[in-house]
Motif scaffolding. Structure first.
Motif, PDB file in Angstrom:
ATOM      1  N   GLY A   1       0.571  -1.411   0.083  1.00  0.00           N
ATOM      2  CA  GLY A   1       0.058  -0.151  -0.004  1.00  0.00           C
ATOM      3  C   GLY A   1       0.948   1.377  -0.015  1.00  0.00           C
ATOM      4  O   GLY A   1       2.317   1.372   0.070  1.00  0.00           O
ATOM      5  N   PRO A   2       0.238   2.417  -0.190  1.00  0.00           N
ATOM      6  CA  PRO A   2      -1.309   2.683  -0.027  1.00  0.00           C
ATOM      7  C   PRO A   2      -1.710   2.550  -1.510  1.00  0.00           C
ATOM      8  O   PRO A   2      -3.097   2.461  -1.700  1.00  0.00           O
ATOM      9  CB  PRO A   2      -1.201   4.159   0.336  1.00  0.00           C
TER      10      PRO A   2
ATOM     11  N   ASN B   1     -11.456   1.734  -3.150  1.00  0.00           N
ATOM     12  CA  ASN B   1     -10.681   1.628  -1.862  1.00  0.00           C
ATOM     13  C   ASN B   1     -11.154   0.647  -0.947  1.00  0.00           C
ATOM     14  O   ASN B   1     -12.300   0.342  -0.807  1.00  0.00           O
ATOM     15  CB  ASN B   1     -11.273   2.930  -1.127  1.00  0.00           C
TER      16      ASN B   1
ATOM     17  N   THR C   1      -6.422   0.592   7.953  1.00  0.00           N
ATOM     18  CA  THR C   1      -5.922   1.030   6.899  1.00  0.00           C
ATOM     19  C   THR C   1      -6.633   0.685   5.616  1.00  0.00           C
ATOM     20  O   THR C   1      -7.345  -0.331   5.447  1.00  0.00           O
ATOM     21  CB  THR C   1      -4.368   0.581   6.718  1.00  0.00           C
ATOM     22  N   SER C   2      -6.063   1.179   4.637  1.00  0.00           N
ATOM     23  CA  SER C   2      -6.690   1.011   3.105  1.00  0.00           C
ATOM     24  C   SER C   2      -5.853   1.096   2.224  1.00  0.00           C
ATOM     25  O   SER C   2      -4.676   1.737   2.400  1.00  0.00           O
ATOM     26  CB  SER C   2      -8.054   2.133   3.074  1.00  0.00           C
ATOM     27  N   VAL C   3      -6.085   0.610   1.128  1.00  0.00           N
ATOM     28  CA  VAL C   3      -5.375   0.858  -0.376  1.00  0.00           C
ATOM     29  C   VAL C   3      -6.258   1.243  -1.324  1.00  0.00           C
ATOM     30  O   VAL C   3      -7.569   1.086  -1.186  1.00  0.00           O
ATOM     31  CB  VAL C   3      -4.509  -0.437  -0.630  1.00  0.00           C
ATOM     32  N   THR C   4      -5.692   1.891  -2.452  1.00  0.00           N
ATOM     33  CA  THR C   4      -6.483   2.238  -3.566  1.00  0.00           C
ATOM     34  C   THR C   4      -6.145   1.371  -4.622  1.00  0.00           C
ATOM     35  O   THR C   4      -4.853   1.064  -4.987  1.00  0.00           O
ATOM     36  CB  THR C   4      -6.234   3.950  -4.016  1.00  0.00           C
TER      37      THR C   4
END
Length: 299
Positions: A133-134, A202, A218-221
């Motif tokens: 990530g991100p 997302n 937490t996150s990722v695109t």
């Protein structure tokens, strides 16, 4: 100091009490109870023995913490309460994983001890991390594999995956017990097929346990890359001999096209050609070409 013996009816076991200076048998009015505390928070274990003026010891996993109210070897530990009233409460200022243990309060001269009390210290997980990530880039048509880990928790964290506020099912999980024998780390892997992926999505990894029910996340695109999709148009229509012609070449790509190259096919000769670049507000690069003389050499 005298003592009294009380035989049980079976005559096979007995108990005894030592008398306090006032002639009263010493006994606990408050004993420590099993408790659960989150790491970093204070906690107090109760111990009260009225009419007892002797030495009181706090025992942790079978070892004495100190003598009486002197716990100088343990800066976060204090014996609090009214000593004259027989209060010998153990206060831990900021609970730590090393405080996770069994405790007893003992009155030495009275030869009595409290019930053992288990103090359970909960530890929230570290911030979860999604590998790579991100931003996760992949080619159009490829599946997506995501891995998220949340470490050093007690108890082990639970991980859920979310997209657009909805839980994504189908993830796999594995846990690892750390060397201290108390904390655990967890790893979760999520597979998403190419037909279920959209560019710019997302995806969230949320880790929770009893120490932090609201969780950490937490996150990722998702960045789906594809080759240029080229469109070529001609103005005006129809094309008349001796007229100026504009060729509009546009391309949509991810990542965006950064270079255009013109290529002419056929045997026609183009002696005069003007061209320019134009980047539109839509992010599409256009090549404007104007032919001033397209008659070519005479046969």
């Amino acid at each position: 100091m005298s003592k009294i013996w009380n035989l049980s009816s079976s005559a096979l076991s007995f108990t005894f009490h030592r008398w306090s200076p006032s002639g009263q048998a010493s006994s606990f009015t408050q004993q420590p109870q099993d408790q659960v505390v989150i790491a970093g928070q204070p906690v107090t274990l109760l111990c009260a023995i009225p009419e007892y003026n002797g030495i009181v010891l706090w025992i942790k996993d079978g070892l004495a913490l100190g003598v009486g109210r002197d716990l100088s070897s343990y800066p976060r530990y204090l014996v609090v309460g009214d000593h004259l009233s027989g209060e010998h409460h153990l206060k831990i200022l900021r609970a730590d994983l090393q405080d996770d243990a069994v405790y007893e309060c003992q009155a030495i001269q009275a030869a009595i001890r409290s019930r053992p009390a288990r103090l359970t210290v909960l530890v929230p997980p570290d911030d979860p991390v999604i590998t790579g990530g991100p931003v996760i880039s992949l080619r159009a048509g490829d599946p997506l594999n995501l891995t998220c880990h949340a470490d050093n928790a007690k108890p082990a964290a639970s991980i859920i995956w979310m997209r657009n506020g909805e839980v994504i099912n189908g993830a796999t999980y594995s846990k690892t017990l750390l060397r201290d024998g108390k904390r655990e780390s967890i790893v979760s892997t999520l597979f998403i097929g190419p037909s279920d992926i959209e560019n710019g999505q997302n995806i969230v990894c949320r880790a929770t346990n009893k120490a932090i029910p609201s969780g950490k996340e937490t996150s990722v695109t998702i960045d789906i890359q594809h080759p240029p999709l080229v469109n070529l148009s001609v103005e005006p229509q129809p094309v008349l001999e001796d007229n100026t012609v504009k060729f509009h070449c546009s391309a949509k790509a991810n990542p965006a096209a950064t270079q255009y190259r013109k290529k002419w096919t056929g045997k026609r000769y183009i002696p005069k050609l003007e061209y320019d670049w134009d980047l539109g507000v839509d992010g599409i690069m256009r090549l404007l070409m104007m032919e001033g003389d397209n008659r070519g050499p005479k046969a």
